[in-house]
Structure formats: C-alpha cells, structure tokens
Design a protein around this motif. Structure first.
Motif, PDB file in Angstrom:
ATOM      1  N   MET A 140      -1.129   1.117   0.576  1.00 30.38           N
ATOM      2  CA  MET A 140      -0.102   0.450  -0.227  1.00 30.38           C
ATOM      3  C   MET A 140       0.143   1.233  -1.517  1.00 30.38           C
ATOM      4  O   MET A 140       1.291   1.451  -1.928  1.00 30.38           O
ATOM      5  N   CYS A 141      -0.930   1.653  -2.174  1.00 23.79           N
ATOM      6  CA  CYS A 141      -0.797   2.383  -3.434  1.00 23.79           C
ATOM      7  C   CYS A 141      -0.049   3.692  -3.233  1.00 23.79           C
ATOM      8  O   CYS A 141       0.816   4.068  -4.048  1.00 23.79           O
ATOM      9  N   VAL A 142      -0.381   4.383  -2.142  1.00 23.15           N
ATOM     10  CA  VAL A 142       0.307   5.648  -1.858  1.00 23.15           C
ATOM     11  C   VAL A 142       1.794   5.393  -1.618  1.00 23.15           C
ATOM     12  O   VAL A 142       2.667   6.139  -2.107  1.00 23.15           O
ATOM     13  N   ALA A 143       2.107   4.325  -0.883  1.00 23.77           N
ATOM     14  CA  ALA A 143       3.514   3.996  -0.613  1.00 23.77           C
ATOM     15  C   ALA A 143       4.252   3.673  -1.907  1.00 23.77           C
ATOM     16  O   ALA A 143       5.401   4.083  -2.106  1.00 23.77           O
ATOM     17  N   VAL A 144       3.594   2.939  -2.818  1.00 21.43           N
ATOM     18  CA  VAL A 144       4.225   2.606  -4.095  1.00 21.43           C
ATOM     19  C   VAL A 144       4.502   3.867  -4.892  1.00 21.43           C
ATOM     20  O   VAL A 144       5.553   3.999  -5.544  1.00 21.43           O
ATOM     21  N   SER A 145       3.580   4.829  -4.861  1.00 19.78           N
ATOM     22  CA  SER A 145       3.738   6.051  -5.665  1.00 19.78           C
ATOM     23  C   SER A 145       4.958   6.867  -5.252  1.00 19.78           C
ATOM     24  O   SER A 145       5.488   7.652  -6.040  1.00 19.78           O
ATOM     25  N   THR A 146       5.416   6.650  -4.015  1.00 19.51           N
ATOM     26  CA  THR A 146       6.598   7.374  -3.552  1.00 19.51           C
ATOM     27  C   THR A 146       7.820   6.459  -3.442  1.00 19.51           C
ATOM     28  O   THR A 146       8.851   6.858  -2.886  1.00 19.51           O
ATOM     29  N   GLY A 147       7.670   5.219  -3.939  1.00 18.56           N
ATOM     30  CA  GLY A 147       8.810   4.309  -3.939  1.00 18.56           C
ATOM     31  C   GLY A 147       9.089   3.656  -2.607  1.00 18.56           C
ATOM     32  O   GLY A 147      10.154   3.055  -2.424  1.00 18.56           O
ATOM     33  N   LEU A 148       8.145   3.750  -1.653  1.00 20.70           N
ATOM     34  CA  LEU A 148       8.340   3.114  -0.350  1.00 20.70           C
ATOM     35  C   LEU A 148       7.851   1.661  -0.417  1.00 20.70           C
ATOM     36  O   LEU A 148       6.833   1.281   0.160  1.00 20.70           O
ATOM     37  N   PHE A 149       8.590   0.839  -1.138  1.00 19.28           N
ATOM     38  CA  PHE A 149       8.166  -0.548  -1.339  1.00 19.28           C
ATOM     39  C   PHE A 149       8.150  -1.337  -0.029  1.00 19.28           C
ATOM     40  O   PHE A 149       7.341  -2.252   0.151  1.00 19.28           O
ATOM     41  N   ASP A 150       9.067  -0.962   0.903  1.00 16.95           N
ATOM     42  CA  ASP A 150       9.084  -1.669   2.190  1.00 16.95           C
ATOM     43  C   ASP A 150       7.797  -1.404   2.971  1.00 16.95           C
ATOM     44  O   ASP A 150       7.234  -2.301   3.589  1.00 16.95           O
ATOM     45  N   GLY A 151       7.308  -0.173   2.917  1.00 15.52           N
ATOM     46  CA  GLY A 151       6.040   0.143   3.576  1.00 15.52           C
ATOM     47  C   GLY A 151       4.859  -0.486   2.841  1.00 15.52           C
ATOM     48  O   GLY A 151       3.915  -0.990   3.461  1.00 15.52           O
ATOM     49  N   ALA A 152       4.910  -0.470   1.504  1.00 16.97           N
ATOM     50  CA  ALA A 152       3.824  -1.057   0.705  1.00 16.97           C
ATOM     51  C   ALA A 152       3.683  -2.549   0.999  1.00 16.97           C
ATOM     52  O   ALA A 152       2.572  -3.079   1.085  1.00 16.97           O
ATOM     53  N   MET A 153       4.814  -3.240   1.156  1.00 16.93           N
ATOM     54  CA  MET A 153       4.772  -4.660   1.482  1.00 16.93           C
ATOM     55  C   MET A 153       4.081  -4.891   2.814  1.00 16.93           C
ATOM     56  O   MET A 153       3.289  -5.832   2.966  1.00 16.93           O
ATOM     57  N   ASN A 154       4.355  -4.053   3.779  1.00 13.23           N
ATOM     58  CA  ASN A 154       3.759  -4.223   5.100  1.00 13.23           C
ATOM     59  C   ASN A 154       2.244  -4.037   5.045  1.00 13.23           C
ATOM     60  O   ASN A 154       1.488  -4.788   5.667  1.00 13.23           O
ATOM     61  N   TYR A 155       1.800  -3.051   4.277  1.00 13.70           N
ATOM     62  CA  TYR A 155       0.359  -2.797   4.176  1.00 13.70           C
ATOM     63  C   TYR A 155      -0.372  -3.982   3.522  1.00 13.70           C
ATOM     64  O   TYR A 155      -1.408  -4.428   3.996  1.00 13.70           O
ATOM     65  N   ILE A 156       0.161  -4.479   2.419  1.00 13.01           N
ATOM     66  CA  ILE A 156      -0.552  -5.554   1.717  1.00 13.01           C
ATOM     67  C   ILE A 156      -0.459  -6.862   2.508  1.00 13.01           C
ATOM     68  O   ILE A 156      -1.394  -7.693   2.474  1.00 13.01           O
ATOM     69  N   TRP A 157       0.639  -7.063   3.224  1.00 14.94           N
ATOM     70  CA  TRP A 157       0.738  -8.258   4.067  1.00 14.94           C
ATOM     71  C   TRP A 157      -0.313  -8.217   5.184  1.00 14.94           C
ATOM     72  O   TRP A 157      -0.976  -9.216   5.455  1.00 14.94           O
TER      73      TRP A 157
END
Length: 440
Positions: free
Chosen positions: A69-86
């Motif tokens: 999730m953190c890696v996804a956030v660092s690149t602005g992939l909020f849609d992917g970050a949401m999936n990881y934390i969910w």
C-alpha cells in the motif's frame, strides 16, 4: 491499574526525488496526459498523512500488504493502495472470526462452519457475520460497508467508475484501520454446548465458576446476553436439578454488575412471558431469580408486591409460632435483603412497617435478640412515609404495634429505642408532635 498503550510514530522515508519526475517522463513516453495519474501535490499530501494512520496499526499487522500500500501511495496509485489495505482488513476480520471460534460460529449459525466456509464468504457476508458476532459494532459495519462499495467501484480490484484523490484515499484508509486493523484483540466465543452441559452438571467449585464467568466476560455483549437468558430459563425450569439452579445463580451473580440495559430487558421479557402464558411454577422461580440477584427493582410494582408480601407474611408467621426467638433471624435477614433492593410498594408499606416494628418491640416474653440487628437496619432505612406509619400505628390501640405498646411495658420501652434509630430530619412534620411525645 489501567495499562496505557504507547503508540510509536512510524517514520517513513522522504519520497525519492526521482519518483515524481519519473511519472511525468512515463506519461510523456506513453503519450498520455499527466493528469491521468495523481498529481504531485496529491501524492505529497497522501504520503504526509500515512504515518498518522500507520501508527494505529499494531506492529504485527504491518505486513506485506501494508508495505505494498505504501509503495502504491508513493507513486500515486491510490486505487491499488485501497485494494491492498482492504485485503489486509478482510484478512484481519477473518482472523478475528477464527479467534472467536469456528465451532462456536457454527453453533450460532446452526450450520457447519469450517475454514473453507470462512474463506469462501464474500466480503458483504463476512461483514454481516462480524456484526452478528459483535466483532465490529454498528458504526464499524456502516463505514466498512461503505469502504467495500468504494473498493468495488473505485479500486484496482475491478474496472473503475472514476478516480479517488488523496483525501478520499486517506478517509478510506482511516476506516479500514480504525474498524478492522487498529485493535488486534477480538472477543472469544463461548462453546454453547459445553456451557449448558457444565451448568447442568455437578455443582460448580469456585475455580470452575470463575473460569465460566471469565469466558462470559470475554465474549461479546450479544452472546453474553443470550447465554445469561439461557441460564435464566434453566433456573426457572421445574425439571432442573438444584445443583444446576445454583450454578445458574452463581454465574449470573458474578456477572450482574455488568448486565447491560438490553440484557436486563431480555430477562424482564422472559419473566413476563411466564406470566402471560400462566406458567406459575416458572413465574415463581423467576421472581426468586430476580430477588437472589438483587434485581427486584426491575420488576413492576405488582410483581414486587408479591415478593415483599411473602417475605413479610413468613416473618410474621414465624414470629407468632413456636420457638420464634430462635426461628426469626433468617426470616428477618431475608426481609432486610429484599427491602434494600428498592422502595417498598405503597400497597404493602403498612403491613411492612407494622410487622417489622411489632417484631422489633417483641411481646410479653421479650424479643429475638439475634434478629434485632436486622430489624434495626430496616427501621433505619424507613422512608418518611414509613416513619409516619410507624408513629401513627404506635398511638393507635387497634394496630398491631399500638396494642402491644399499650399493654406491655417492655414493648413501650423497645418502641422508644426503635424510634431513636430514626434520624430526626426524617420525621415528617405531620407526626412530629406524636413522635416527640413517644420518645419522652
């Protein structure tokens, strides 16, 4: 002493200086607009807010999915970050159900519930089950269910309906953390079959009783409510053996200080059903159950009248029977106990006062010395109305008290002692003159 949990800050590294420019280079190379990805400002704000949320997650739950999730956030992939934390939240909710006990869930569901059933549950059904087991409360269910909808429509899990910005992502993250990940503990379910078997078995020893009380305390409110109501039914069943009835009382006595309003309401409803159905044996046992737990105040005035009236009549019968000086104390003690559970119903106050005071002042042969302490405690607790009844009865030669005071000198002296137990501030003005005359 309350343990204070100190939460350590999570110090994330600064965003590499090459990441944000690389996003621009990538979109240029692909010939697509830069704004199809999160802007530099959104990424910086989301990255800034991450540590505040991460510190709420127990260290043992900050695993692979949180890192992704953190890696996804660092690149602005909020849609992917949401999936990881969910996914991290769903895995933790499943673990909480395992901690609760799959066998117990099966009992509650009244169907088989093995590990494969847990893994096959769709997210919406999993949330429903967590709410039923009180693993999440109603607020948690509401917000996590919203997150489920957002995840299904705006995350990388499925084709999206649109994009989320940094603030929307942070809200999503906060809810997953707060209602699923922040607390790694979870209630443990009670094996209903083993519980009922134990209650109906041999008489509990102290250690066994404490273990079951602890298990009931560790489960959630809804199951505890159901299990207490079940042993109320066991207690009231005429076919129940006495050891089981005593076990039921011991469990409920150990829990009664933690009875919720909903649990008390359930007990009253069950009690009322016995009345409505004309189940006299169960109704009588239920009255005794409430009395033993000190919960008579929950019942209506007519129900309380029955309990108080029986206690008063039994004391009076013993007082007038053979060997009354030896037999009175336990009946006096019981009347003291029930009188301390709430205000005496007006319908029984006169009989209550006449009986207690008559027993306290005794008869021509004396008083039950071993019962005097109980009578004194009851008289000290008289309400102003009951004090007025006592004073008026003392000067009424047609009352129980008045007849004894008028004809037996020791009764008159004992009455004065009893009146002196009452705080002068509790003497109603209407009987103040008579009170003063009686204690002179």
């Amino acid at each position: 002493m309350t343990n204070i949990v100190v939460k350590e800050d999570v110090n994330l590294p600064a965003l590499p200086s090459t990441v944000l420019p690389a996003l621009t280079e990538l979109t240029n190379a692909l010939g697509i607009p830069r704004d199809v990805l999160a802007s530099q400002e959104e990424i910086e704000y989301a990255w800034r807010d991450l540590p505040r949320e991460l510190r709420e997650i127990p260290e043992d739950l900050r695993g692979e999915l949180v890192a992704r999730m953190c890696v996804a956030v660092s690149t602005g992939l909020f849609d992917g970050a949401m999936n990881y934390i969910w996914n991290a939240a769903i895995l933790q909710l499943r673990q909480k159900i395992r901690n609760f006990g799959l066998a117990v869930v099966a009992q509650i569901q009244q169907s088989d519930f093995e590990e494969n059933k847990l893994l096959e549950l769709q997210d919406n059904r999993l949330l429903d089950l967590c709410l039923k087991l009180n693993i999440v409360d109603e607020d948690g269910f509401f917000f996590l269910d919203q997150c489920r909808e957002v995840r299904n429509n705006f995350s990388a899990a499925h084709p999206t309906m649109g994009k989320v910005n940094d603030r929307e992502f942070t809200t999503f993250l906060n809810r997953c953390v707060r209602y699923a990940l922040a607390d790694s503990s979870s209630p443990r379910g009670v094996d209903i079959g083993a519980y009922i078997s134990a209650v109906k078995g041999a008489r509990f020893n102290d250690h066994q009783c404490q273990i079951w009380i602890q298990r009931l305390m560790e489960t959630h409110d809804a199951q505890r409510q159901m299990l207490v109501n079940m042993v109320h039914g066991v207690y009231c069943d005429p076919a129940t053996a006495e050891p089981a009835r005593l076990n039921a009382l011991d469990l409920c006595s150990g829990l009664s200080d933690n009875f919720t309003a909903s649990l008390k309401s359930d007990l009253i409803n069950s009690h009322s059903e016995y009345v409505a159905k004309g189940l006299e044996d169960k109704h009588t046992a239920s009255l005794q159950f409430f009395e033993k737990l000190g919960l008579l105040g929950l019942l209506n005035e007519s129900e309380q009248h029955v309990v108080f009236s029986r206690a008063i009549d039994r004391l009076w019968n013993v007082h007038n029977g053979m060997n009354n000086f030896y037999n009175e104390p336990p009946f006096a003690e019981r009347l003291l106990e029930v009188s301390q559970q709430g205000a005496m119903p007006e319908t029984i106050q006169d009989n209550f006062v006449q009986t207690v005071v008559s027993c306290r002042i005794g008869n021509g042969y004396g008083v039950s010395n071993a019962a005097v302490t109980y009578y004194n405690d009851i008289i000290r607790g008289f309400s102003p109305r009951e004090v007025a009844t006592m004073v008026r009865a003392a000067i009424d030669r047609n009352s129980k008290i008045g007849r004894r005071v008028a004809s037996v000198g020791s009764c008159k002296r004992n009455l004065k002692t009893a009146l002196e137990l009452i705080d002068p501030a509790s003497i109603p003005n209407a009987v103040k003159a008579d009170y003063d005359r009686l204690i002179r």
